[in-house]
Enzyme design. Sequence first.
Site, PDB file in Angstrom:
ATOM      1  N   LYS A   1      18.567  32.276  57.644  1.00 43.07           N
ATOM      2  CA  LYS A   1      17.666  31.491  58.501  1.00 43.07           C
ATOM      3  C   LYS A   1      16.252  32.002  58.270  1.00 43.07           C
ATOM      4  CE  LYS A   1      17.227  30.233  63.442  1.00 43.07           C
ATOM      5  NZ  LYS A   1      17.862  30.364  64.767  1.00 43.07           N
TER       6      LYS A   1
ATOM      7  N   SER B   1      18.965  26.097  66.997  1.00 46.96           N
ATOM      8  CA  SER B   1      17.893  26.078  66.031  1.00 46.96           C
ATOM      9  C   SER B   1      18.327  26.466  64.612  1.00 46.96           C
ATOM     10  CB  SER B   1      16.780  27.030  66.487  1.00 46.96           C
ATOM     11  OG  SER B   1      17.263  28.346  66.578  1.00 46.96           O
TER      12      SER B   1
ATOM     13  N   SER C   1      21.924  29.091  69.483  1.00 46.06           N
ATOM     14  CA  SER C   1      21.435  28.550  68.215  1.00 46.06           C
ATOM     15  C   SER C   1      22.313  28.791  66.998  1.00 46.06           C
ATOM     16  CB  SER C   1      20.042  29.100  67.917  1.00 46.06           C
ATOM     17  OG  SER C   1      19.111  28.324  68.615  1.00 46.06           O
TER      18      SER C   1
HETATM   19  N1  GLN Z   1      18.358  25.655  72.380  1.00 42.10           N
HETATM   20  C1  GLN Z   1      18.003  26.941  72.894  1.00 42.10           C
HETATM   21  C2  GLN Z   1      16.517  27.014  73.095  1.00 42.10           C
HETATM   22  O1  GLN Z   1      15.838  26.134  72.638  1.00 42.10           O
HETATM   23  C3  GLN Z   1      18.513  28.006  72.017  1.00 42.10           C
HETATM   24  C4  GLN Z   1      17.549  28.589  71.067  1.00 42.10           C
HETATM   25  C5  GLN Z   1      18.104  29.717  70.295  1.00 42.10           C
HETATM   26  O2  GLN Z   1      19.241  30.142  70.506  1.00 42.10           O
HETATM   27  N2  GLN Z   1      17.289  30.253  69.403  1.00 42.10           N
HETATM   28  O3  GLN Z   1      16.024  27.936  73.699  1.00 42.10           O
END
Ligand code: GLN
Length: 488
Positions: free
Chosen positions: A79, A154, A178
């Site tokens: 990532k 994400s 994410s």
């Molecule tokens: N969807 C969650 C957020 O936007 C998770 C983000 C993440 O785990 N990096 O905060």
Amino acid sequence: MKTINKSLDGLHSMLVNKEISCTELTKAFIKQMHCCEPRIQAFLATSEDTALMRAAEVDKKIANNESIGPLEGLPAGLKDNICMQGIPTTCGSHMLESFISLYDATVTKRLKDAGAIVLGKLNLDEFAMGSTTESSAFHPTYNPWDLERVPGGSSGGSAAAVSACEVAYSLGSDTGGSIRQPASFCGVVGLKPTYGRVSRYGVVAVASSLDQVGILSKTVRDNAQVLNAIAGYDPQDSTSITANIPDYTQFLENNVKGLKIGVPKEFFSQELTTDKAEVINKALETLEQLGAEIEECSLPHMKYAMAAYYIIAMAEASSELACFDGVRYGHRAEANDMIEMFKNTRAEGFGQEVKRRIMLGTYVLSSGHYEDYYLKAQKVRTLIKEDFNQVFSKYDALLGPTNPQTAPKIGESSDPLAVYLEDIFTIPANLAGLPALSIPAGFVQGLPFGMQLIGKHFDEGLLYRIAYTFEQNTDHHHQVPVLLREVN
Ligand code: GLN
């Protein structure tokens, strides 16, 4: 395609038995990447030349009959918030568009030490804030199961690349789901380890008390093999934990007899439609038939988890991202004086979602509001941890859906609050620092749907055992995305 659509063990034995050279294998993955990328767009940067150089080194070892490790010579993706020396780490943001990392994150180094071949950096929502990968400043990523849909986020690039067989596995980060949510949307396995189990050094922080690096893979066994390589104490990360690291593959028995699995009733709230609840119920039946004891339980404070998570995550993000000021890293705006330079840099460098979170985070930390929001959210966090302690005195693990939804269409997720609400099943594990694993549970209208196992601190091994048993007795993970049927 048949050559590369294999487990890590399958790929490893092809190398060891000299059925294919590491250079040929790497080229096959690169070819797959070139075939899929025009439609998937999972990558933000590739490192093909370095990958081929490393492959040649592995070939030399094999030719000399030297032994190679289980990950050696196999292609991985990172990532793009995980640093790797010499190539960009953009975090999906214009702010870091020109930033080239000077060093490897600990997880990158550990993968390299294990002989992994990194094929490139994978797309994400800007600074890992989001659930669709659409907030990447560069381009969205498309779901290999349906190119009109998002891969989740994400870590959407990390999930899509594994699902499309562009890499053998990938690393992502999970602050509120994410890794697990995109794993569910793309039909792959995704682990968020216990907080502190895997080093965060060299991973750009979004909310340090919640962030954790983890693994996306095709199978549970692959996942355990990669965790073996990246887990463990790191003096560079003050939140890293010294606890012993077992060999995670030793937990992979096809046996759940006598294990007690709790099913929090809050996971079957109105957010979950009947067709999706059916997939989870069927999975529970399978595990019950295999000898697990399944019982309903409750996490009474889960209803406050969403609010607590977003307050804490935004508060921490507003502070973490203060370092992007045009002085130290990345983008610097033209300006007449210093204050204007700070302002313009942040206005130009950050996208809408990042700005929204910095503003809300600053608000909940500001004097007068700190006690009402931030402090209260921390108290709720403690109550949620206590809920888990309570249920784990009775159950070995918990099971529920990973997310209330299957992958939405591109452009459908325009209401931020509605999108935040969908993290409801994943964020409790982050708030409590617990390990959680999403595995393919079935399909809803042709789209993958994942189930989530949550365990006690450091109980990744048990989660792998339950997931492995389920995987051995079902065939969801053998299904191939539409795109793969088309390109090959
Ligand atoms: N969807 C969650 C957020 O936007 C998770 C983000 C993440 O785990 N990096 O905060």
